[in-house]
Enzyme design. Sequence first.
Site, PDB file in Angstrom:
ATOM      1  N   TYR A  19      72.318 -31.361 -74.052  1.00  0.00           N
ATOM      2  CA  TYR A  19      73.608 -31.737 -73.460  1.00  0.00           C
ATOM      3  C   TYR A  19      73.420 -32.300 -72.058  1.00  0.00           C
ATOM      4  CZ  TYR A  19      73.323 -27.397 -70.735  1.00  0.00           C
ATOM      5  OH  TYR A  19      72.915 -26.395 -69.870  1.00  0.00           O
TER       6      TYR A  19
ATOM      7  N   GLY B 230      82.055 -69.250 -63.827  1.00  0.00           N
ATOM      8  CA  GLY B 230      82.175 -69.953 -62.553  1.00  0.00           C
ATOM      9  C   GLY B 230      81.030 -69.756 -61.587  1.00  0.00           C
TER      10      GLY B 230
ATOM     11  N   SER C  10      68.131 -25.901 -67.410  1.00  0.00           N
ATOM     12  CA  SER C  10      69.144 -26.863 -66.980  1.00  0.00           C
ATOM     13  C   SER C  10      68.564 -27.588 -65.780  1.00  0.00           C
ATOM     14  CB  SER C  10      70.442 -26.150 -66.596  1.00  0.00           C
ATOM     15  OG  SER C  10      71.406 -27.103 -66.224  1.00  0.00           O
TER      16      SER C  10
ATOM     17  N   LYS D 151      76.639 -70.332 -74.364  1.00  0.00           N
ATOM     18  CA  LYS D 151      77.419 -71.537 -74.629  1.00  0.00           C
ATOM     19  C   LYS D 151      76.729 -72.411 -75.677  1.00  0.00           C
ATOM     20  CE  LYS D 151      79.211 -73.684 -71.017  1.00  0.00           C
ATOM     21  NZ  LYS D 151      80.679 -73.667 -70.996  1.00  0.00           N
TER      22      LYS D 151
ATOM     23  N   ARG E 105      76.575 -78.880 -68.244  1.00  0.00           N
ATOM     24  CA  ARG E 105      77.075 -77.521 -67.931  1.00  0.00           C
ATOM     25  C   ARG E 105      75.971 -76.488 -68.080  1.00  0.00           C
ATOM     26  NH1 ARG E 105      83.015 -77.645 -69.185  1.00  0.00           N
ATOM     27  NH2 ARG E 105      83.435 -79.610 -70.217  1.00  0.00           N
TER      28      ARG E 105
ATOM     29  N   HIS F 260      89.832 -68.290 -62.116  1.00  0.00           N
ATOM     30  CA  HIS F 260      88.573 -67.636 -61.751  1.00  0.00           C
ATOM     31  C   HIS F 260      88.780 -66.178 -61.347  1.00  0.00           C
ATOM     32  CE1 HIS F 260      85.528 -66.478 -58.683  1.00  0.00           C
ATOM     33  NE2 HIS F 260      84.708 -66.917 -59.620  1.00  0.00           N
TER      34      HIS F 260
ATOM     35  N   CYS G 136      72.458 -30.743 -65.181  1.00  0.00           N
ATOM     36  CA  CYS G 136      73.717 -30.370 -64.528  1.00  0.00           C
ATOM     37  C   CYS G 136      73.928 -31.047 -63.185  1.00  0.00           C
ATOM     38  CB  CYS G 136      73.811 -28.850 -64.363  1.00  0.00           C
ATOM     39  SG  CYS G 136      72.513 -28.150 -63.343  1.00  0.00           S
TER      40      CYS G 136
ATOM     41  N   MET H 148      77.796 -70.677 -61.972  1.00  0.00           N
ATOM     42  CA  MET H 148      76.853 -71.797 -61.927  1.00  0.00           C
ATOM     43  C   MET H 148      77.621 -73.103 -62.028  1.00  0.00           C
ATOM     44  SD  MET H 148      73.592 -70.296 -63.997  1.00  0.00           S
ATOM     45  CE  MET H 148      74.540 -69.646 -65.360  1.00  0.00           C
TER      46      MET H 148
ATOM     47  N   ARG I  57      83.333 -67.944 -76.725  1.00  0.00           N
ATOM     48  CA  ARG I  57      82.459 -66.857 -76.266  1.00  0.00           C
ATOM     49  C   ARG I  57      83.245 -65.571 -76.362  1.00  0.00           C
ATOM     50  NH1 ARG I  57      82.429 -68.658 -69.872  1.00  0.00           N
ATOM     51  NH2 ARG I  57      84.651 -68.443 -69.515  1.00  0.00           N
TER      52      ARG I  57
END
Length: 925
Positions: A883, A106, A796, A27, A97, A483, A863, A108, A365
């Site tokens: 992978y 919401g 694997s 903020k 705030r 909220h 795997c 805090m 935000r």
Amino acid sequence: MAKRFVYEFGGKKATGNAKMKNLLGGKGANLAEMTNLGIPVPPGFTITTEVCNYYYENKRKLPKKLKEEVKRALRNVEKILGRKFGDAQNPLLVSVRSGARRSMPGMMETVLNIGLTEKTIPGLIKQSGDERFVYDAYRRLITMYSDVVMEKGAGIEPKDEESGIRRQLEKIMNNMKKEKNYRNDLDLNAEDLKELCARFKKMIKQTLKTDFPDDHNLQLWGGIEAVFASWNGKRAVSYRRIEGIPNEWGTAVNVQAMVFGNMGKDSATGVGFTRNPGNGENKFYGEYLINAQGEDVVAGIRTPAPINKYSTSEHNKDLVTLEKTMPTIYKKLDGYQKRLERHYKDMQDIEFTIENSKLYMLQTRVGKRNGPAAVKMAMDMLKEKLISKEEAAMRVTPSQLDELLHPMVDPQAELALKPFAKGLPAGPGGATGQIVFSSNDAVEWTKAGKQVILVREETNPEDVEGMRAAQAILTARGGMTSHAALVARGWGKCCIVGCSDLHINYEKKEISAAGKILHEGEWLTLNGTKGNVYEGKLPMMAAAEENVLLQHFLQVCDSIRSLGVRANADTPDDAHRARNFGAEGIGLMRTEHMFYGKGSEEPLFRLRKMIVSKTPEERQKALEELYPYVKKDIKGVLEAMNGLPVVMRLLDPPLHEFVPREKSRLEQLAKDLNISLDELMQRADALHESNPMMGHRGVRLGVTYPEITNMQVRAIFEAAAELIKEGKDPYPEIMVPVVAEAKELENQKQIVDKIYKEVLAKYNLKKIKHMYGTMIEIPRACIVADKIAETVEFFSYGTNDLTQMGFGFSRDDIGGFLAEYIKKGILPEDPFQSIDQSGIGELISIGIERGRATNSHLEVGICGEHGGDPRSVHFCHRVGMNYVSCSPFRVPIARLAAAQATIIYSTEKKTRKTTKPRAKKRKKR
């Protein structure tokens, strides 16, 4: 230079900017950035997150020099506005705030209208010319301050929700409205509000045993400390745990000059999104309230009006849009929202206030969005050339992608039913569950194994644990920016808000709509995409695989990632599904799975004959009978994955698992073997093991009964040979499980090589493309991986069993203690859900490093089910695997996680290369 604790913004310049989120919180950083952009922001200052950490490290005391810095910053605000904090004639009011570096909607605290006292009230009345407005602001301050500072900030725990001070004050206000036959808060006149404030103060003294402070400085510092205290409030701690936000981040505190949306008909307050957070459409979406303060919009106390025609819904279609009622201001607001999105290159969630026809921006935000909206926005912004493909891939979280794979209510079942009630579609997908009315019940019922839907008038931040536990959330009040909607959207949870048809009776624990009454424990079904609520338990459907936008998004991810993604699949149907989800092969086919489920009766009977055979002749006869079934299943999977690799694990479980328990099946088996039931029971008992998980299984079966390996390998090679003759391109990878010693693999390789030559000769083929490898699932195998790698072409990692053996935990028996281990911080999370990187991960790293030291071409994969966990996928990328493999339904998530891992680690690599240590300056002589 001394550390700075306070950063100012206002008067078109700020000492902070958007890059300072860690210090100023989201903020504060964005307020500074908007100020620097020339967007009208009420002046103020931000107290840094470092002060929050200092506060907790020093027994809830603030740094000594903070007061002086705050005084200086306050003087700057006074200078910009020409008002003075605490002045009787020309008072300045401020809001206090919170603002963490990541949005915690919401969770805090906020206190508005700080600075209103008996001394400053007359001055504000004179300044505004509106006595009602001033006393309305005062009753709001008293309510917020007593709740946030005097109760929660002081650590006072009310015995229940109804006895909390805020609830007590709300009851007083509701009683006054009843006394005077008023319908809503706006009907209260100045005299009513004066009387209300007096009653509020009396209740505060009675309940909290202390007076409401009538000093502006006491109010300010009480508010600042209460916001810091709220960082460790119950709901904030719960939210951080759920969202994985570190405790050490702390919150900043933003002190900002008040602007008032409740000064009459030319004042308003609202929230908006630069794109629709529910479906991702590139349309400005929002809600506002005339003559209100910001808390009124998100609290759902009054139904907000739409800001424009696009934002209208069934519930607000009769209310006048901001675009119509204040066209000039709307045009400015529209211009700011477009500018902010272009600047931040992401969808913005904005808050604004209009005071006496003047527009102020209070916040911007990055807006929370659900999964479908996240994918649409990412692809649209990529198409608009607003972001790169790497940024597009990073815009969607794995949990958001998971939403697109979630179930939905069966459309056919919906057609046959009329909705019980309708609301606003705040969270997509479908859910069904039993009605509960409190957050605590949602948690407790879920722990008991029940599916629940949390039903509330409106949710508040105290409900966060219950919201998380519930399958879905349903509220009677609130809009798309309430909220419940914000939190559910952030979690991708099915949610319907503003269901005004719904009447809730908490005392009787019942809801009613359209003349019907439902009680706690009865079933509801929610369609969060349409906003429909149905009575009863409707059937659900799996999410559609054919989502064109999702496929395009995943193709973008595929163009970035360097880590392969395969699927675990045991049948041709599973293999087809895996291909549909984008798997590049099968990372694990468990050959024993053909003995479970549909069509397994015949092969299972022959397997049992083989298991209880006493002589090699009996066993060979049973294996010959079993062979056609094994070959058929293997051929089906190889054909389904035509051209892609299929890792086939040889028989792994202990043999006694397959012995029947039912007497009729035992008798049939004895008859077929031409032995008595007693002899069969003796043979079955001989297979019993004290610890079968570490017993006669996997490679040990192949070593002691080579004919078992012989049959399976022949089935693999002959299935592949037949497919080659049919013009197909099979690619089997033979995997030997439960290996602890290189010589075990050498023993089995002799069989594989011998069968391979025989099959080539039989089918007149020059070669069958294949690989020979092993599953690494025993800690010793990681240590001797260099020796093992000399015999095989791939590893694997079976991380499920490696975790069991590494921790000494039984996966089936951890329920009795694991929850306590996580709750008490002994373990950060379930190691069977996400790889334990410091322990099991270290074993994996050692195995890869040693294996590749003797075999540089060694292919490495994973795997276990960890292959579908995003954090584990990142780990696999970091340690250099080729992978990951997971269940077919997790393949899209693994594809996204693999792309994000590639982006993150390539960025880190570039940063390490370009960041060189600075040379030390020589000291002057």
